[in-house]
Design an enzyme around this catalytic site. Structure first.
Site, PDB file in Angstrom:
ATOM      1  N   ASN A   7     -55.023 -94.132  -0.134  1.00 11.73           N
ATOM      2  CA  ASN A   7     -56.319 -94.787   0.048  1.00 11.73           C
ATOM      3  C   ASN A   7     -56.893 -94.324   1.380  1.00 11.73           C
ATOM      4  OD1 ASN A   7     -58.459 -96.502   0.363  1.00 11.73           O
ATOM      5  ND2 ASN A   7     -57.286 -98.401   0.166  1.00 11.73           N
ATOM      6  N   ARG A  90     -57.417 -93.853  -4.591  1.00 11.30           N
ATOM      7  CA  ARG A  90     -58.436 -94.886  -4.749  1.00 11.30           C
ATOM      8  C   ARG A  90     -59.798 -94.271  -4.429  1.00 11.30           C
ATOM      9  NH1 ARG A  90     -60.407 -99.508  -0.709  1.00 11.30           N
ATOM     10  NH2 ARG A  90     -61.892-100.450  -2.150  1.00 11.30           N
ATOM     11  N   HIS A 179     -64.657-103.411  -5.854  1.00  5.43           N
ATOM     12  CA  HIS A 179     -63.379-104.159  -5.818  1.00  5.43           C
ATOM     13  C   HIS A 179     -62.795-104.325  -7.212  1.00  5.43           C
ATOM     14  CE1 HIS A 179     -64.940-106.381  -1.992  1.00  5.43           C
ATOM     15  NE2 HIS A 179     -64.169-105.381  -1.626  1.00  5.43           N
ATOM     16  N   ARG A 240     -71.874-107.801   6.353  1.00  3.43           N
ATOM     17  CA  ARG A 240     -72.938-107.531   5.366  1.00  3.43           C
ATOM     18  C   ARG A 240     -73.622-108.832   4.953  1.00  3.43           C
ATOM     19  NH1 ARG A 240     -69.196-104.081   1.406  1.00  3.43           N
ATOM     20  NH2 ARG A 240     -67.690-104.070   3.080  1.00  3.43           N
ATOM     21  N   GLU A 383     -53.923-103.812  -5.206  1.00  2.00           N
ATOM     22  CA  GLU A 383     -54.685-102.700  -5.784  1.00  2.00           C
ATOM     23  C   GLU A 383     -53.801-101.454  -5.928  1.00  2.00           C
ATOM     24  OE1 GLU A 383     -57.424-103.934  -2.658  1.00  2.00           O
ATOM     25  OE2 GLU A 383     -59.006-103.037  -3.872  1.00  2.00           O
TER      26      GLU A 383
END
Ligand code: AMP
Length: 396
Positions: A7, A90, A179, A240, A383
């Site tokens: 990743n 990923r 996600h 954000r 993940e």
């Protein structure tokens, strides 16, 4: 079979080597500060965190550091690179093309590159990782697993925006969602834990980390999700803004002379918990300050939880009910108070949590009361395991 999961961020490379017999992680670490020396390899031995200075001016060098760490030294877990059956990468944005994990070749790389503009922070880094891996492990199959794939079966009325259709036709402007690997993992896992086929369940999954998103998972499919064309839409996040009136960026540009670049920075990097609290994007800092009486921090927490509640209500409505609610990622797994505020006064929906059972961090646990109609669970996300499983599946 051993699968290496990679990743990549712009200046980091995280890796995990899985032995798929037992789905066990046998080697794990991060190369940090790639391209801005001193770079470090960080890994743990027997719960002790070790940080070694390494030379990693680019992702290829960082990848060589990883392979060297797996083969040699105090963290040696394989005796030859031939033991690595495949590498799973990923990749954040798969656009409309990649609805499934995919074996990487030059054509796939070119397609992923086309989505760089839509995920400028993430996709180029993912591609650097792919190229590094192809260079260092040239005879090993490389697989891309996309954050967007789990959401690729949303209905059209959920993924389209109500702007002229030509923008979708010509520029593929639509909701993609992100996600996905995390939402998929926790939805699958919770179905196992409640002992029902996922096809029969209506699940809402809340991924609350530095980035936050929420998904409605009906019959095993993501039918809606809060992140949209980019990972900016939806919930309030560390830096954000999440949802806002689209006229606000226009106002900032027209009336206050901000450029598009400025607005991008404000909404992505200066907003969310950081913008409201005016001091931190980290929920731990915000909660500590709120406890000490900081009013901005209190407001940041209230707004964060209120937005999640709104989404839970709307997703229960679109699915005509709710069986299971799941919390995951940094905040979802580790902050009982946030879970408690989100679930407070939700009994009309059948959500009742046991505050005693809720009072813990970072484990798999049911937190609803025995008579709660909706089962509420905390599931640490994984993940990397999904990427390893998908990679193994694809090469078999
Ligand atoms: P993530 O992006 O999943 O790593 O989540 C980061 C967010 O989780 C930050 O807002 C952290 O403040 C929050 N968090 C709370 N408790 C923890 C913890 N024990 N470990 C890591 N992150 C935590």
């Amino acid at each position: 079979m051993k699968i290496l999961v990679v990743n990549c961020g712009s200046s980091s490379l995280k890796y995990q080597l899985f032995d798929m017999e037992k789905e066990e992680v046998i080697g794990k670490g991060t190369v940090e500060r790639i391209g801005t020396p001193p770079s470090y390899l960080v890994y743990s031995i027997n719960a002790e965190k070790i940080r070694k200075e390494v030379s990693a001016d680019n992702h290829t060098e960082a990848f060589k550091v990883v392979i060297d760490a797996l083969l040699n030294g105090d963290k040696s877990v394989i005796s030859s690179i031939d033991e690595i059956s495949a590498v799973g990468h990923r990749i954040v944005h798969g656009g409309e093309r990649f609805k499934e994990p995919t074996i990487i070749d030059e054509e796939v790389i070119a397609e992923i590159e086309k989505n760089n503009e839509l995920a400028p922070l993430h996709n180029p880094a993912g591609l650097s990782g792919i190229r590094a891996s192809m260079e260092v492990l040239s005879s090993v199959p490389q697989i891309a697993v996309f954050d967007t794939s789990f959401h690729s079966k949303m209905p059209r009325y959920a993924y389209l925006y109500a702007i002229p259709m030509r923008f979708y036709r010509d520029y593929r402007i639509r909701r993609y969602g992100f996600h996905g690997t995390s939402h998929y993992y926790v939805a699958q896992r919770v179905a196992e834990l409640v002992g029902k086929p996922i096809e029969e369940l209506k699940i809402i999954t809340c991924h609350l980390g530095n980035g936050c998103s929420i998904s409605a998972v009906k019959g095993g499919r993501s039918v809606d999700t809060s992140m949209g064309f980019t990972p900016l839409e939806g919930l309030i996040m560390g830096t954000r803004s999440g949802d806002l009136d689209p006229a606000i960026p226009l106002y900032l540009m027209r009336n206050l002379n901000y450029t598009a670049e400025d607005v991008d920075n404000i909404l992505n990097k200066e907003s969310g918990l950081l913008g409201i609290s005016e001091f931190s994007n980290d929920m731990r800092d915000v909660m500590k300050a709120a406890e000490e009486g900081n009013q901005n921090a209190k407001l940041a927490m209230e707004m964060f939880c209120y937005r999640i509640k709104k989404y839970i209500g709307s997703y229960a409505a679109i699915m005509n009910g709710l069986d299971v609610l799941v919390f995951t990622a940094g905040i979802g797994e580790n902050e009982p108070e946030i879970r408690a505020i989100v679930c407070q006064d939700m009994d009309y929906l059948g959500i009742n949590i046991d505050l005693q059972r809720n009072n813990f961090k970072g484990q798999e646990r049911e937190i609803s009361t025995p008579n709660s109609k909706v089962k509420v669970w905390v599931i640490p996300t994984n993940e990397e395991l999904v990427i390893a499983r998908e990679t193994a599946r694809l090469i078999s």
